[in-house]
Design a protein around this motif. Structure first.
Motif, PDB file in Angstrom:
ATOM      1  N   THR A 121     -42.170  12.239 -21.217  1.00  0.00           N
ATOM      2  CA  THR A 121     -42.561  12.884 -22.381  1.00  0.00           C
ATOM      3  C   THR A 121     -42.313  12.276 -23.755  1.00  0.00           C
ATOM      4  N   GLY A 122     -41.546  10.983 -23.697  1.00  0.00           N
ATOM      5  CA  GLY A 122     -41.103  10.525 -24.711  1.00  0.00           C
ATOM      6  C   GLY A 122     -39.581  10.533 -25.146  1.00  0.00           C
ATOM      7  N   LEU A 123     -38.839  11.272 -24.458  1.00  0.00           N
ATOM      8  CA  LEU A 123     -37.359  11.655 -24.561  1.00  0.00           C
ATOM      9  C   LEU A 123     -36.494  10.393 -24.014  1.00  0.00           C
ATOM     10  N   GLN A 124     -35.679   9.971 -24.774  1.00  0.00           N
ATOM     11  CA  GLN A 124     -34.887   8.918 -24.093  1.00  0.00           C
ATOM     12  C   GLN A 124     -33.767   9.709 -23.178  1.00  0.00           C
ATOM     13  N   VAL A 125     -33.414   9.226 -22.090  1.00  0.00           N
ATOM     14  CA  VAL A 125     -32.568   9.950 -21.093  1.00  0.00           C
ATOM     15  C   VAL A 125     -31.172   9.223 -21.162  1.00  0.00           C
ATOM     16  N   VAL A 126     -30.304   9.987 -21.553  1.00  0.00           N
ATOM     17  CA  VAL A 126     -29.007   9.573 -21.588  1.00  0.00           C
ATOM     18  C   VAL A 126     -28.350  10.188 -20.231  1.00  0.00           C
ATOM     19  N   LEU A 127     -27.740   9.313 -19.501  1.00  0.00           N
ATOM     20  CA  LEU A 127     -26.831   9.870 -18.442  1.00  0.00           C
ATOM     21  C   LEU A 127     -25.258  10.005 -18.807  1.00  0.00           C
ATOM     22  N   THR A 128     -24.789  11.074 -18.432  1.00  0.00           N
ATOM     23  CA  THR A 128     -23.401  11.362 -18.905  1.00  0.00           C
ATOM     24  C   THR A 128     -22.428  11.693 -17.496  1.00  0.00           C
ATOM     25  N   GLY A 129     -21.148  11.612 -17.759  1.00  0.00           N
ATOM     26  CA  GLY A 129     -20.228  11.835 -16.824  1.00  0.00           C
ATOM     27  C   GLY A 129     -18.941  11.161 -16.983  1.00  0.00           C
ATOM     28  N   SER A 130     -17.734  11.598 -16.322  1.00  0.00           N
ATOM     29  CA  SER A 130     -16.512  11.396 -16.611  1.00  0.00           C
ATOM     30  C   SER A 130     -16.225  10.311 -15.606  1.00  0.00           C
ATOM     31  N   PRO A 131     -15.373   9.296 -15.885  1.00  0.00           N
ATOM     32  CA  PRO A 131     -14.979   8.149 -15.141  1.00  0.00           C
ATOM     33  C   PRO A 131     -15.060   8.471 -13.285  1.00  0.00           C
ATOM     34  N   ASP A 132     -14.473   9.530 -13.124  1.00  0.00           N
ATOM     35  CA  ASP A 132     -14.607   9.960 -11.546  1.00  0.00           C
ATOM     36  C   ASP A 132     -15.965  10.183 -11.164  1.00  0.00           C
ATOM     37  N   GLU A 133     -17.024  10.481 -12.043  1.00  0.00           N
ATOM     38  CA  GLU A 133     -18.278  10.733 -11.573  1.00  0.00           C
ATOM     39  C   GLU A 133     -19.079   9.423 -11.578  1.00  0.00           C
ATOM     40  N   ALA A 134     -18.716   8.310 -11.651  1.00  0.00           N
ATOM     41  CA  ALA A 134     -19.536   7.246 -11.960  1.00  0.00           C
ATOM     42  C   ALA A 134     -20.324   6.959 -10.911  1.00  0.00           C
ATOM     43  N   GLU A 135     -19.954   7.191  -9.451  1.00  0.00           N
ATOM     44  CA  GLU A 135     -20.745   6.908  -8.393  1.00  0.00           C
ATOM     45  C   GLU A 135     -21.875   7.601  -8.385  1.00  0.00           C
ATOM     46  N   VAL A 136     -21.751   8.852  -8.583  1.00  0.00           N
ATOM     47  CA  VAL A 136     -23.341   9.577  -8.491  1.00  0.00           C
ATOM     48  C   VAL A 136     -24.142   9.503  -9.554  1.00  0.00           C
ATOM     49  N   VAL A 137     -23.368   9.048 -10.816  1.00  0.00           N
ATOM     50  CA  VAL A 137     -24.076   8.945 -12.066  1.00  0.00           C
ATOM     51  C   VAL A 137     -24.783   7.555 -11.921  1.00  0.00           C
ATOM     52  N   ASN A 138     -24.193   6.528 -11.299  1.00  0.00           N
ATOM     53  CA  ASN A 138     -25.013   5.283 -10.934  1.00  0.00           C
ATOM     54  C   ASN A 138     -26.024   5.439  -9.876  1.00  0.00           C
ATOM     55  N   ALA A 139     -25.970   6.454  -8.999  1.00  0.00           N
ATOM     56  CA  ALA A 139     -26.869   6.577  -8.121  1.00  0.00           C
ATOM     57  C   ALA A 139     -28.145   7.254  -8.464  1.00  0.00           C
ATOM     58  N   VAL A 140     -27.793   8.143  -9.419  1.00  0.00           N
ATOM     59  CA  VAL A 140     -29.074   8.790 -10.256  1.00  0.00           C
ATOM     60  C   VAL A 140     -29.953   7.670 -10.810  1.00  0.00           C
ATOM     61  N   GLN A 141     -29.210   6.605 -11.734  1.00  0.00           N
ATOM     62  CA  GLN A 141     -29.874   5.437 -12.455  1.00  0.00           C
ATOM     63  C   GLN A 141     -30.583   4.755 -11.530  1.00  0.00           C
ATOM     64  N   ARG A 142     -30.033   4.240 -10.356  1.00  0.00           N
ATOM     65  CA  ARG A 142     -30.649   3.481  -9.494  1.00  0.00           C
ATOM     66  C   ARG A 142     -31.849   4.148  -8.917  1.00  0.00           C
ATOM     67  N   ALA A 143     -31.701   5.438  -8.887  1.00  0.00           N
ATOM     68  CA  ALA A 143     -33.153   5.908  -8.304  1.00  0.00           C
ATOM     69  C   ALA A 143     -34.252   6.229  -9.102  1.00  0.00           C
ATOM     70  N   MET A 144     -33.774   6.131 -10.390  1.00  0.00           N
ATOM     71  CA  MET A 144     -34.887   6.185 -11.343  1.00  0.00           C
ATOM     72  C   MET A 144     -35.798   4.920 -11.572  1.00  0.00           C
ATOM     73  N   ARG A 145     -37.008   5.201 -11.996  1.00  0.00           N
ATOM     74  CA  ARG A 145     -38.039   4.352 -12.093  1.00  0.00           C
ATOM     75  C   ARG A 145     -37.857   4.096 -13.562  1.00  0.00           C
ATOM     76  N   LEU A 146     -37.693   4.543 -14.475  1.00  0.00           N
ATOM     77  CA  LEU A 146     -37.751   4.488 -15.929  1.00  0.00           C
ATOM     78  C   LEU A 146     -36.481   4.055 -16.403  1.00  0.00           C
ATOM     79  N   PRO A 147     -36.103   3.412 -17.798  1.00  0.00           N
ATOM     80  CA  PRO A 147     -34.899   3.293 -18.100  1.00  0.00           C
ATOM     81  C   PRO A 147     -34.200   4.420 -18.369  1.00  0.00           C
ATOM     82  N   ALA A 148     -32.800   4.282 -18.453  1.00  0.00           N
ATOM     83  CA  ALA A 148     -31.989   5.344 -18.975  1.00  0.00           C
ATOM     84  C   ALA A 148     -30.660   4.610 -19.453  1.00  0.00           C
ATOM     85  N   ARG A 149     -30.197   5.528 -20.340  1.00  0.00           N
ATOM     86  CA  ARG A 149     -28.668   4.986 -21.076  1.00  0.00           C
ATOM     87  C   ARG A 149     -27.714   5.580 -20.220  1.00  0.00           C
TER      88      ARG A 149
END
Length: 388
Positions: free
Chosen positions: A230-258
């Motif tokens: 839709t044109g929105l930038q995607v920003v992934l957020t989380g605490s340090p101990d949530e890095a594994e699940v946040v990284n899993a989301v980023q790896r599964a994405m097809r488009l860039p995310a911050r």
């Protein structure tokens, strides 16, 4: 707030008379639980404007007390106790904690930790002149004049407003708060370079303290990709101990995310959320922060009791919860296939997000939200400088 929930004692003595100078509030819980009690704390402060109010809470709550200093004056750290799952019980520290609590000679100790089965006796041990709170039917009642009946079906915000009203402290609004400061703005600036402009990004928060409360990473990724289209930038957020699940989301994405997981403190993250167009998250502390800073949100409720924890404002915030028989769940990890997460589709979540983006355009305007910040928040110029 029906009369059936209140002990009818018309000759109750006034609770908040001038002799009540030091009040303890026992609520040793996590961020989301604490934010849900802010309306009650606001009512308490209005009823006892000159009293010293001490929170008995978890160690992390030092920052909560600092942020909400208009309602709370100091923190007495609760060391945990067997049967309280929120933190490891430090029994070796409990005698010193109890001695400290008794030495403070509280005029009133209010139990706001739960239904009272274990927390009411502990509150009595703190030695206050009077105690108050909730009791479940059949439980020990320390004082019938100051203990109301617990209703398991009640919304968490309304629950403690009802308790305050029962004690003689009328509500001063149901809205949550998360006061933003110049420190929060500066923290965000210093931790994140090249911030997206206000209103141009969506924050996706796929973590939660309990894995049983987390929606599937691949579905968060699908929603994030479709929002990016839709044109929105995607920003992934989380605490340090949530890095594994946040990284899993980023790896599964097809488009860039911050990916800003672990790069902001809580205040900086709240400042980031306050300028987002939308937040998509699990039912966790950050979902309550989004409500408190008035950013529209879509919340996937896995495992928790959605009726108890969903935002009261259903026009700005949407909650989706699959109707499974085992809800609410207290497991760390679901032992039976995590059906409450499996049954929520990406299409359902993106449909709610699209509806909010269409219908809440005015409410989600950053310029409009700037006008809602109270006097403790950052100046408009400071928020503009974040993106200069």
């Amino acid at each position: 707030m029906g009369k059936t929930h209140i002990i009818d004692l018309p000759e109750r003595q006034a609770v908040f008379d001038p002799s009540v100078r030091h009040i303890a509030v026992f609520r040793a819980l996590q961020l989301g639980d604490m934010l849900c009690t802010v309306p009650a704390l606001r009512a308490l402060r209005a009823a006892a404007p000159d009293a010293r109010i001490t929170l008995i809470g978890m160690p992390w709550a030092k920052s909560f007390v600092s942020r909400f200093s208009q309602y709370i004056d100091d923190l007495l750290v609760f060391p945990g106790y067997p049967g309280f799952p929120e933190q490891e019980a430090r029994i070796d520290l409990f005698p010193a904690f109890l001695a400290d609590a008794q030495a403070r000679r509280f005029d009133l100790a209010i139990q706001m930790h739960g239904s009272g089965g274990l927390s009411n006796p502990l509150t009595v041990l703190m030695g206050a002149k009077r105690t108050a709170g909730y009791i479940a039917p059949g439980q020990y009642c320390p004082d019938p004049q100051t203990f109301a009946l617990w209703d398991e079906r009640e919304h968490e915000v309304l629950r403690f407003l009802r308790l305050m009203d029962f004690l003689g402290a009328p509500a001063k609004g149901e809205q949550l708060e998360f006061p933003l400061t110049e420190t929060d703005v500066n923290s965000l600036q210093q931790s994140v370079s090249d911030l997206p402009a206000p209103g141009t990004y969506v924050c996706v928060h796929p973590g939660a303290r309990l894995p049983s409360r987390r929606w599937l990473p691949q579905r968060f990724a699908e929603v994030a990709d479709r929002l990016a289209l839709t044109g929105l930038q995607v920003v992934l957020t989380g605490s340090p101990d949530e890095a594994e699940v946040v990284n899993a989301v980023q790896r599964a994405m097809r488009l860039p995310a911050r990916n800003l997981c672990g790069k902001t403190d809580l205040g900086g993250l709240a400042a980031l959320l306050s300028q987002a167009r939308l937040v998509v998250s699990n039912d966790t502390g950050i979902s309550h922060v989004a409500v408190a800073v008035a950013t529209p949100s879509v919340i996937v409720s896995c495992g928790s009791d959605a009726a108890r924890w969903a935002p009261l404002d259903r026009s700005r915030h949407r909650v989706i919860a699959a109707p499974v028989a085992c809800r609410p769940c207290m497991h760390l990890v679901c032992p039976i296939g995590h059906q409450c997460a499996q049954d929520v589709t990406a299409d359902q979540v993106i449909g709610m997000a699209a509806s909010l983006l269409d219908q809440q355009a005015t409410l989600s305007s950053p310029a409009n939200r700037l006008n809602t910040l109270d006097s403790t928040g950052p100046s408009k110029s400071a928020l503009r400088e974040m993106h200069s």
